[in-house]
Enzyme design. Structure first.
Site, PDB file in Angstrom:
ATOM      1  N   CYS A  22       0.715   2.088   0.142  1.00 15.94           N
ATOM      2  CA  CYS A  22       0.399   1.292  -1.033  1.00 15.94           C
ATOM      3  C   CYS A  22      -1.042   1.564  -1.440  1.00 15.94           C
ATOM      4  O   CYS A  22      -1.923   1.635  -0.593  1.00 15.94           O
ATOM      5  CB  CYS A  22       0.580  -0.184  -0.715  1.00 15.94           C
ATOM      6  N   GLU A  28       7.119  -2.956  -6.057  1.00 16.28           N
ATOM      7  CA  GLU A  28       6.290  -3.467  -7.162  1.00 16.28           C
ATOM      8  C   GLU A  28       6.589  -4.942  -7.441  1.00 16.28           C
ATOM      9  O   GLU A  28       5.677  -5.703  -7.768  1.00 16.28           O
ATOM     10  CB  GLU A  28       6.488  -2.628  -8.421  1.00 16.28           C
TER      11      GLU A  28
HETATM   12 ZN   LIG Z   1       1.837  -1.175  -3.559  1.00 20.58          ZN
END
Ligand SMILES: [Zn+2]
Length: 123
Positions: free
Chosen positions: A58, A102
């Site tokens: 991420c 997301e």
């Molecule tokens: Zn992320």
């Protein structure tokens, strides 16, 4: 705002740039970009099939952090486009994973809450 989000995503120096959520770029809206598509007010209804364990990174966590995260293998995505029109689509594979990642961000979660950290694979 979308242009700004795209710019933030493409300014990253690593990763496959699969998606970004508005709050990662500093906007307090339920908007994200998944594989180049802008999703406004997205919701995801996962299948009841058992989840797969995915390895995810991420941009909010840094490139050395890799997490094992359980993700539904597929599900149904509903969203509005930038003109406000609603769409619905069954998503699977990479797209389903990025959508769930997301949407976690939009709910204020990241891989830290959804998964467990593992050693980054050797290059
Ligand atoms: Zn992320």
């Amino acid at each position: 705002m979308v242009v700004r989000m795209m710019r933030v995503l493409h300014s990253q120096k690593w990763g496959s740039k699969l998606g970004i959520s508005a709050n990662q770029a500093g906007f307090p809206y339920r908007v994200c970009i998944v594989l180049g598509r802008v999703l406004v007010n997205p919701t995801f209804t996962p299948t009841k099939a058992p989840p797969n364990t995915m390895l995810e990174g991420c941009y909010s966590l840094g490139m050395d952090a890799v997490y094992e995260v359980p993700r539904a293998p597929y599900g149904w995505l509903k969203w509005q486009d930038t003109k406000g029109e609603w769409h619905e689509e069954k998503v699977k594979d990479v797209k389903a994973v990025v959508v769930q990642h997301e949407l976690d961000h939009l709910d204020g979660k990241s891989c830290v809450e959804s998964g467990k950290r593992v050693q980054a694979p050797k290059k």
